[in-house]
Design a protein around this motif. Structure first.
Motif, PDB file in Angstrom:
ATOM      1  N   VAL A   1       0.859  -1.186   0.000  1.00 17.06           N
ATOM      2  CA  VAL A   1       0.000   0.000   0.000  1.00 17.06           C
ATOM      3  C   VAL A   1       0.889   1.228   0.000  1.00 17.06           C
ATOM      4  N   SER A   2       0.356   2.339  -0.502  1.00 17.64           N
ATOM      5  CA  SER A   2       1.160   3.567  -0.538  1.00 17.64           C
ATOM      6  C   SER A   2       1.398   4.097   0.872  1.00 17.64           C
ATOM      7  N   GLU A   3       0.374   4.048   1.732  1.00 15.71           N
ATOM      8  CA  GLU A   3       0.529   4.530   3.109  1.00 15.71           C
ATOM      9  C   GLU A   3      -0.169   3.557   4.038  1.00 15.71           C
ATOM     10  N   LEU A   4       0.497   3.179   5.101  1.00 11.53           N
ATOM     11  CA  LEU A   4      -0.131   2.306   6.079  1.00 11.53           C
ATOM     12  C   LEU A   4      -1.265   3.044   6.776  1.00 11.53           C
TER      13      LEU A   4
ATOM     14  N   ILE B   1       8.343   5.113  -5.132  1.00 11.92           N
ATOM     15  CA  ILE B   1       9.560   4.541  -4.549  1.00 11.92           C
ATOM     16  C   ILE B   1       9.405   4.336  -3.047  1.00 11.92           C
ATOM     17  N   GLY B   2       8.425   5.009  -2.457  1.00 12.79           N
ATOM     18  CA  GLY B   2       8.143   4.764  -1.040  1.00 12.79           C
ATOM     19  C   GLY B   2       6.840   4.009  -0.926  1.00 12.79           C
ATOM     20  N   GLY B   3       6.812   2.915  -0.190  1.00 16.59           N
ATOM     21  CA  GLY B   3       5.590   2.160  -0.011  1.00 16.59           C
ATOM     22  C   GLY B   3       5.666   1.387   1.291  1.00 16.59           C
ATOM     23  N   ALA B   4       4.654   0.575   1.535  1.00 18.99           N
ATOM     24  CA  ALA B   4       4.667  -0.197   2.774  1.00 18.99           C
ATOM     25  C   ALA B   4       4.039  -1.549   2.533  1.00 18.99           C
ATOM     26  N   LEU B   5       4.533  -2.514   3.302  1.00 20.27           N
ATOM     27  CA  LEU B   5       4.014  -3.869   3.221  1.00 20.27           C
ATOM     28  C   LEU B   5       3.143  -4.147   4.427  1.00 20.27           C
ATOM     29  N   ALA B   6       2.073  -4.916   4.216  1.00 21.16           N
ATOM     30  CA  ALA B   6       1.296  -5.420   5.345  1.00 21.16           C
ATOM     31  C   ALA B   6       1.244  -6.929   5.187  1.00 21.16           C
ATOM     32  N   VAL B   7       1.596  -7.649   6.252  1.00 20.12           N
ATOM     33  CA  VAL B   7       1.690  -9.100   6.174  1.00 20.12           C
ATOM     34  C   VAL B   7       0.880  -9.710   7.299  1.00 20.12           C
ATOM     35  N   ARG B   8      -0.113 -10.534   6.983  1.00 22.89           N
ATOM     36  CA  ARG B   8      -0.858 -11.217   8.045  1.00 22.89           C
ATOM     37  C   ARG B   8      -0.175 -12.551   8.312  1.00 22.89           C
ATOM     38  N   THR B   9       0.184 -12.759   9.566  1.00 22.91           N
ATOM     39  CA  THR B   9       0.977 -13.941   9.902  1.00 22.91           C
ATOM     40  C   THR B   9       0.176 -14.873  10.785  1.00 22.91           C
ATOM     41  N   ARG B  10       0.621 -16.107  10.833  1.00 22.12           N
ATOM     42  CA  ARG B  10      -0.042 -17.058  11.719  1.00 22.12           C
ATOM     43  C   ARG B  10       0.557 -16.981  13.115  1.00 22.12           C
ATOM     44  N   MET B  11       1.859 -16.610  13.195  1.00 20.77           N
ATOM     45  CA  MET B  11       2.510 -16.634  14.499  1.00 20.77           C
ATOM     46  C   MET B  11       2.790 -15.232  15.054  1.00 20.77           C
ATOM     47  N   GLY B  12       3.227 -14.324  14.176  1.00 20.01           N
ATOM     48  CA  GLY B  12       3.585 -13.001  14.675  1.00 20.01           C
ATOM     49  C   GLY B  12       4.903 -13.049  15.422  1.00 20.01           C
ATOM     50  N   GLY B  13       5.252 -11.922  16.037  1.00 20.80           N
ATOM     51  CA  GLY B  13       6.456 -11.909  16.854  1.00 20.80           C
ATOM     52  C   GLY B  13       7.685 -11.445  16.103  1.00 20.80           C
ATOM     53  N   ALA B  14       8.760 -11.424  16.829  1.00 14.04           N
ATOM     54  CA  ALA B  14       9.981 -10.807  16.327  1.00 14.04           C
ATOM     55  C   ALA B  14      10.628 -11.609  15.200  1.00 14.04           C
ATOM     56  N   THR B  15      10.467 -12.942  15.248  1.00 13.76           N
ATOM     57  CA  THR B  15      11.109 -13.738  14.196  1.00 13.76           C
ATOM     58  C   THR B  15      10.534 -13.332  12.841  1.00 13.76           C
ATOM     59  N   MET B  16       9.242 -13.012  12.847  1.00 14.44           N
ATOM     60  CA  MET B  16       8.592 -12.639  11.597  1.00 14.44           C
ATOM     61  C   MET B  16       9.201 -11.356  11.026  1.00 14.44           C
TER      62      MET B  16
END
Lengths: 884, 116
Positions: A581-584, A706-721
């Motif tokens: 997405v362009s902006e979170l 050139i500027g954008g953002a990622l959104a990722v839905r995870t099953r576990m979350g946390g720092a490893t992700m």
């Protein structure tokens, strides 16, 4: 008298003694010569001399600095009495210290932000330049500047000495993998004249360097020069790489220069407030300058000519703006005006009111503290009456009595004040760390001596007034009567008791007001955090991406990059869905535009404006923004001119119709139209406090920056992700910079960080005030219980049950609490209008919160009464009666 | 010590410093001699109280009008001698002028003619 003698009085005294001795001998020798016996001669000489001791004393006094002498004695006495009652002393000193420390710290903050002149030459001449387009006013009350208009103003203004426009960005410095990301500000050459600074090394930009092709020069901020270039004195002329392009270093700014940036108020991302690290010229192309209604994107600052008022400058610039408006082509006709405002006002922005409220709150706390001290001292004063009576009976003068009473309080004030200042010094850096980032251009504030002085003065006044009371009481006191016994005195203390009750009532009132305000803000924050945001932040990881501009100067490269990153993320085991997405959410919005429904021929400026975002398939699913009609974007739509709109947009553009399948263009009349494939719910993605305005979501194959953002839905979350996400991005291109990876929940929490900060501080003040008020009630009730010991004993002896004694004590103690609570709520209601604008869906008259504030105070009051009440009930009736 | 009229003392207090300085014009002297000279010089009308003399001497020394040193008295005893300084001489002249003006003025007011 001389200081020299003052310090060697003992020696001088010995000399005087010698001298007197020699006088005696001379006189005696003379008498002897007259024919007296040696004894008679000496006796006569002594008679003649008179009182030798008196002479010595007189000389001793003559050599003394009376004030210093008696002050020293007072100090010693005060120390002795204060250390005899360590509990009282500690309470008083700590109360004063907290009050003075907190007040000084907050005052320093407020002074720094609101009052201290900006750290530039003639800061009063600095103004921020903004534009107002009446047609956009509903979403953008003011707009940053337009390049064409800036150019016109700069060429024609006669009231302004210098002006500049700027834009900021985060760019990679150097080459290679994971380059350092630096904050770069592009500014037109007027920058240096506007801020009244020149580089400490090298030179500022020349007027020719704002032309494309001549703009590859850079001025380093001192900090970057020191940390990244090791303060290289031969840096000038060297080449650095910014954003992949080569720049020649032409200057280094002095360390004292900090650029305040109030650029984009819609932008609340994490690097707002990050200090600028490098300056490059802003080069407008001929085409851009020719666009008379192009982007309104630039942060404009100007320096007025000496003697020109803001009104004059505004009048002149608005006249110029009108000329621009008249010359606009018909389809771009907009109603333009200009707004020049003092730079400082703009920088402070929305922070003004919360800061003032904090100041009022902390002043309230100081007030409660002072009243508490007065109270403590008053109760002590009654105890001191006996002592004063003895002193008076022994012949102490009225002045001495007052001094006796004052010396302890003065000592308390000094100790508390000193400790308070230390506290403030410790508190200020901590506060600075938690301060809203938009204010961080100020640098670390230092203890403000004006504020410290004010707090100290107030505390001194309170203690001195309280200290005067016993002296004043002693004034009318008949020593004989006062010494005759405690019994007589309890009656004469009635005045001071009334005063103490009034003080406790006042303390309670201020505390209730504080607790109520804190409660309202807390309720707002809770409501804000629990409001239906329309999207789901749980288990979503986000990452912001900045791509190097040179390598990604075309859309194909950018689109390809994002696509490959999404593919890489999709291969990760823990990932449910991912999108770009362009902006979170809650990071503001930068892309405003107008959609034109097919068939609508209104001029562009009259079209309603929407917030635009570009997204990839998967984004909506990731943040779970629900669909109301149609379908989400899918990979199979790639390349097609399709779009999603929000409910609000659908209703406004196609009232009463099904929006799915409708077509619109981006303002133009000839370009290829977009077809709406789905309608999403109205959410709160721009700011939590307001339902989103009209939103339009374009596919990223139509536009990707050139500027954008990622959104990722995870099953576990946390720092490893977080690491996995970074690795996935870098597996596509190691040059991409990832300034921030965090959970969407964290992003949401950040968006209310300012409110949180204000509330935390208020909570701290309210809790302190509560504690003090409780101590006040406790003090008064305990005192009165001790005084009524005989009465209570008598009642018990006559068969009163314990319950009635509790009632007696509670009624006595809770009366001022109840009255104070009511007064406090009334005061808070009177201030409702001030605090109202800071609240979110909570009325300043909220009955629940008001009731709770009173309840909290009453609970504290009851608690403070119960302890002494228990002591009263435990009294042995016989014992109590016997103490008579 | 004979009890004296209060006005005498008041009178002395204003002029004692001046008289001490005047005594020292004739040469260095210690406290006893100074008192004696003043008493003799006034034909015993003025009596110098020690309670005033020593504070006065110390005051004069503080102001730098006299300096002091320990020496042997005429009777060969250890005694503190006072000496007039240059500043002290100037001060004496100033005070003497003031005194003369004052006495002349008072004389004019009181007049020569009989009060009878």
């Amino acid at each position: 008298m001389s200081w020299h003698r003052f310090f060697r009085r003992r020696q001088a005294d010995a000399e005087v003694q010698n001298e007197i001795e020699s006088y005696l001998e001379e006189e005696a020798a003379e008498n002897l010569a007259r024919g007296m016996t040696p004894e008679e001669a000496r006796r006569r000489a002594r008679i003649k001399l008179g009182n030798a001791q008196q002479v010595r004393e007189r000389l001793w006094r003559q050599n003394s600095v009376v004030v210093v002498e008696s002050a020293w004695r007072d100090l010693k006495c005060a120390m002795r009495t204060l250390t005899r009652t360590p509990g009282f002393t500690a309470t008083a000193v700590l109360t004063l210290a907290v009050g003075i420390g907190a007040t000084t710290a907050i005052f320093t903050l407020v002074y720094d932000v609101l009052l201290r002149p900006l750290p530039f030459d003639h800061p009063g001449q600095l103004v921020m330049m903004q534009e107002v387009v009446a047609e956009f006013k509903d979403i953008y009350p003011t707009l940053p500047m337009n390049a064409n208009h800036f150019d016109m103003w700069q060429r024609n203004s006669k009231t302004i000495q210098a002006m500049t426009v700027m834009a900021e960005g985060s760019v990679p410095l150097g080459l290679g993998t994971h380059p350092l990301q630096v904050k770069m500000v592009s500014a037109t050459p007027g920058f240096f004249a506007v801020f009244g600074v020149s580089p400490q090394l090298g030179r500022p930009f020349t007027a020719q360097e704002d032309v494309p092709g001549h703009d590859q020069v850079a001025v380093l901020m001192n900090d970057l020069w020191r940390t990244q270039f090791n303060s290289d004195p031969r840096i000038l002329g060297k080449t650095i790489r910014l954003n992949g392009f080569e720049y020649t270093v032409i200057g280094v700014m002095p360390a004292s220069f900090r650029l305040p940036y109030a650029g984009d108020e819609f932008h609340t991302g994490s690097d707002v407030g990050r200090p600028t690290q490098v300056l490059v010229p802003m080069a407008f192309s001929k085409d851009l300058l020719a666009e008379d209604m192009g982007d309104f994107n630039y942060y404009g600052v100007a320096r007025l000519k000496p003697g020109v008022t803001l009104v004059q400058a505004n009048a002149e610039i608005n006249a110029l703006e009108h000329r621009i408006q008249v010359a606009l082509p018909a389809d771009e006709k907009g109603t333009l005006s200009a707004a020049l405002t003092p730079l400082q006002t703009e920088l402070v922005g929305n922070n003004r009111k919360p800061l003032l409220i904090l100041l009022v709150a902390v002043a309230g706390l100081l007030l409660v503290g002072c009243m508490n001290i007065t109270n403590l001292l008053l109760s002590r004063a009654v105890g001191q009456r006996q002592q004063l009576a003895v002193a008076a009976a022994l012949g102490a003068k009225r002045g001495d009595l007052i001094r006796m009473a004052m010396r302890e309080t003065a000592m308390l004030a000094v100790a508390g004040g000193g400790l308070g200042l230390l506290l403030a010094m410790g508190l200020i850096p901590v506060m600075h760390r938690y301060m809203p980032q938009s204010l961080s251009y100020l640098g670390t504030p230092h203890v403000d001596w004006v504020g410290a002085g004010c707090a100290l003065l107030l505390a001194l006044a309170a203690t001195l007034v309280a200290g005067l009371a016993p002296g004043w009481m002693a004034r009318r006191m008949n020593p004989v009567e006062a010494m005759r016994g405690e019994a007589r005195m309890s009656g004469s203390g009635r005045n001071s008791k009334k005063l103490r009750r009034a003080l406790v009532g006042l303390e309670v009132a201020v505390s209730v007001t504080l607790v109520l305000m804190t409660g309202l803000l807390m309720a707002s924050l809770i409501r804000l955090m629990n409001i239906d945001r329309g999207f789901d932040a749980e288990q979503v990881m986000t990452a912001r991406i900045d791509l190097p501009a040179k390598a990604y100067d075309n859309h194909t490269a950018r689109e390809g990059f994002y696509k490959r990153v999404l593919e890489a993320l999709g291969r990760l085991p823990g990932v449910q869905s991912a999108g770009v997405v362009s902006e979170l959410p809650l990071n503001g919005d930068a892309w405003g535009d107008s959609a034109r429904v097919i068939g609508n021929t209104q001029p562009y400026m009259e079209l309603p404006s929407e917030h635009f975002r570009w997204i990839s398939p998967g984004y909506m699913e990731t943040i779970r923004l629900p669909l109301t009609e149609g379908r989400y974007l899918s990979a199979s739509d790639e390349g097609k001119n399709v779009a999603l709109v929000s409910e609000n947009t659908a209703k406004t553009l196609w009232p009463g119709k099904d929006a799915v399948g409708q077509q619109f263009t981006r303002g133009g009349t000839t370009e290829k139209p977009f077809t709406v494939i789905g309608v999403v719910k109205d959410a709160r993605t721009v700011t939590l406090a307001k339902r989103d305005p009209m939103m339009v979501y374009m596919p990223y194959w139509f536009r990707a920056d050139i500027g954008g953002a990622l959104a990722v839905r995870t099953r576990m979350g946390g720092a490893t992700m977080a690491d996995e996400v970074r690795k996935a991005i870098w597996s596509v291109d190691a040059d991409a910079s990832v300034p921030e990876v965090r959970t969407l929940g964290g992003v949401v929490a950040d968006s209310v960080a300012n409110r949180q900060f204000e509330m935390d501080l208020l909570l701290l003040f309210a809790a302190s005030a509560l504690l003090l008020a409780g101590l006040g009630v406790y003090g008064v009730v305990t005192y009165s219980v001790v005084q009524r010991q005989q009465e209570i004993g008598l009642r018990l002896a006559l068969g009163a049950d314990k319950g009635s004694i509790y009632t007696l004590v509670l009624r006595d103690g809770l009366m001022p609490v109840a009255l104070g609570s009511v007064a406090g709520v009334v005061a808070a209601f009177a201030m409702a209008r001030v605090i109202g604008s800071l609240l979110f869906e909570v009325s300043p008259y909220d009955p629940v919160v008001s009731g709770m504030a009173i309840g909290v105070l009453m609970a504290v009051g009851v608690l403070a009464c119960l302890l002494p009440a228990r002591r009263a009930v435990a009294v042995d009736p016989m014992q109590a009666l016997r103490t008579e | 010590m004979p009890k004296k009229d209060q006005s005498d003392i008041e009178m002395l207090r204003g002029t004692l410093d001046m008289m001490i300085l005047r005594t020292l014009v004739g040469g260095d002297a210690h406290g006893h001699t100074i008192a004696k000279i003043i008493e003799r010089g006034s034909e015993d009308v003025l009596e110098v109280e020690q309670g005033s003399l020593y504070p006065a001497l110390h005051r004069l020394e503080d102001r730098g009008w006299v300096s002091s040193y320990w020496g042997a008295s005429e009777n060969n005893r250890k005694a503190k001698f006072y000496r007039l300084t240059v500043a002290g001489k100037k001060q004496l002249l100033r005070e003497r002028d003031r005194w003369r003006q004052m006495t002349r003025a008072i004389g004019l007011v009181m007049g020569e003619e009989s009060l009878g």
